[in-house]
Design an enzyme around this catalytic site. Structure first.
Site, PDB file in Angstrom:
ATOM      1  N   ALA A 167      31.656  37.246  35.373  1.00 49.68           N
ATOM      2  CA  ALA A 167      32.896  37.677  34.711  1.00 49.68           C
ATOM      3  C   ALA A 167      32.527  38.527  33.511  1.00 49.68           C
ATOM      4  O   ALA A 167      31.495  38.303  32.873  1.00 49.68           O
ATOM      5  CB  ALA A 167      33.692  36.454  34.262  1.00 49.68           C
ATOM      6  N   CYS A 168      33.348  39.533  33.234  1.00 51.63           N
ATOM      7  CA  CYS A 168      33.119  40.357  32.056  1.00 51.63           C
ATOM      8  C   CYS A 168      33.265  39.483  30.818  1.00 51.63           C
ATOM      9  O   CYS A 168      34.092  38.587  30.826  1.00 51.63           O
ATOM     10  CB  CYS A 168      34.115  41.508  32.008  1.00 51.63           C
ATOM     11  SG  CYS A 168      33.677  42.781  33.181  1.00 51.63           S
ATOM     12  N   PRO A 169      32.496  39.682  29.783  1.00 52.23           N
ATOM     13  CA  PRO A 169      31.628  40.831  29.513  1.00 52.23           C
ATOM     14  C   PRO A 169      30.187  40.678  29.985  1.00 52.23           C
ATOM     15  O   PRO A 169      29.320  41.441  29.563  1.00 52.23           O
ATOM     16  CB  PRO A 169      31.660  40.900  27.991  1.00 52.23           C
ATOM     17  CG  PRO A 169      31.725  39.464  27.581  1.00 52.23           C
ATOM     18  CD  PRO A 169      32.529  38.756  28.632  1.00 52.23           C
ATOM     19  N   ASP A 195      37.586  44.594  27.706  1.00 55.20           N
ATOM     20  CA  ASP A 195      37.575  43.732  28.875  1.00 55.20           C
ATOM     21  C   ASP A 195      38.257  42.398  28.611  1.00 55.20           C
ATOM     22  O   ASP A 195      38.929  41.861  29.472  1.00 55.20           O
ATOM     23  CB  ASP A 195      36.144  43.478  29.332  1.00 55.20           C
ATOM     24  CG  ASP A 195      36.190  42.876  30.699  1.00 55.20           C
ATOM     25  OD1 ASP A 195      36.509  43.615  31.626  1.00 55.20           O
ATOM     26  OD2 ASP A 195      35.998  41.658  30.823  1.00 55.20           O
TER      27      ASP A 195
END
Lengths: 210, 88
Positions: free
Chosen positions: A10-12, A95
């Site tokens: 998952a971002c970041p 994000d």
């Protein structure tokens, strides 16, 4: 070349992993990052653009993207001299906003102040236009006069039902439905309370309030 | 604690519609009221960006509904309206 596997991250995380790989290079070179969503591609591209790296991306297969960054001599030297990485932080913040989703807040059945009939027409137009977007919000909150819009006689009921079908969470204040005598008329989404309304708003990436 | 979700990204299927534009928002809202009373299907929407005419609000209908109700709608010459085909 350093290869970074950020599939399933998952971002970041993809941005952070890529940044660490660039540090490991300790000079000019190539970093290839594999990710599984377009938002991660956009964030990596944004970071590369801000840092002046050459960047290319391609979709390898469904849910798999390859982002290739070339760090030139000058950029590598610049990185060593640089202070804490504002480009990366910007990407991470962008994000975070996307990750937490957009929350639309409808507090009235009218949009703006002035002529009430125009205000109602504008609000209908707003909900319609919202339902036509390619990127739909994660949640729509309705309270006070806005609570009328999620009930049986609402002129925007079909728009809301279609958004709910697409996965948009539709929440209406129960106190407000009760106040207007509309508790039994809710026709889309769920009833909610002030704690959830506060939580949705405080955790939102963006809040849109017409 | 409730779960906060991501936004939903999708690709919409576009359709052909009839768009009726008006010189004033009052005329647009009056058309909506008239249609509601007569049971004419259609709706008031914000003017799509691809049409550069009218007041900013317009009435949207399916082409087959427009064909059926054309006379009652009275969108002919001198009515202050313009009619477009528009895919949206």
């Amino acid at each position: 070349m350093i290869k970074v596997n950020a599939l399933g991250d998952a971002c970041p995380i993809p941005v952070v992993k890529t940044k660490n790989a660039i540090k490991e290079l300790k000079g000019p070179g190539l970093v290839e990052t594999l990710v599984d969503n377009e938002i991660a591609v956009q964030n990596l591209t944004k970071m590369a653009d801000q840092k002046g790296y050459t960047v290319k991306s391609e979709k390898i297969s469904e849910g798999q993207y390859r982002v290739l960054m070339e760090i030139g001599k000058e950029e590598a030297a610049g990185d060593e001299a640089a202070e804490p990485d504002s480009a990366v932080m910007d990407s991470v913040m962008t994000d975070a906003a996307v990750r937490n989703g957009t929350v639309v807040v409808i507090s009235s059945d009218k949009m703006g102040r002035g002529d009430d009939e125009l205000g109602r027409a504008l609000m209908k137009g707003f909900i319609f236009a919202l339902s036509q977007q390619d990127q739909l919000p994660s949640t729509i909150l309705f309270y006070n006069g806005g609570a009328r819009m999620t009930t049986r006689d609402s002129v925007v009921l079909q728009d809301l039902l279609s958004m709910e079908e697409e996965g948009v969470e539709i929440l209406t204040c129960g106190t407000c439905l009760n106040h207007y005598g509309l508790t039994d008329s809710l026709a889309v989404g769920q009833v909610t309370n002030m704690y959830t309304i506060v939580e949705k708003m405080t955790l939102a990436g963006h809040i849109v309030k017409p | 604690m409730t779960e906060n979700k991501r936004d939903h990204i999708r690709k919409r299927i576009k359709k052909d519609y009839i768009i009726i534009t008006f010189k004033t928002t009052t005329a647009a809202m009056a058309m909506e009221n008239r249609c509601l009373k007569k049971g004419i299907p259609g709706r008031l929407i914000p003017l799509p960006g691809g049409i550069a005419a009218g007041c900013g609000l317009c009435f949207r209908m399916l082409p087959e509904e427009y064909a059926k109700w054309e006379k009652e709608l009275g969108c002919g010459e001198g009515s202050g309206t313009e009619v477009y085909h528009y895919v949206m």
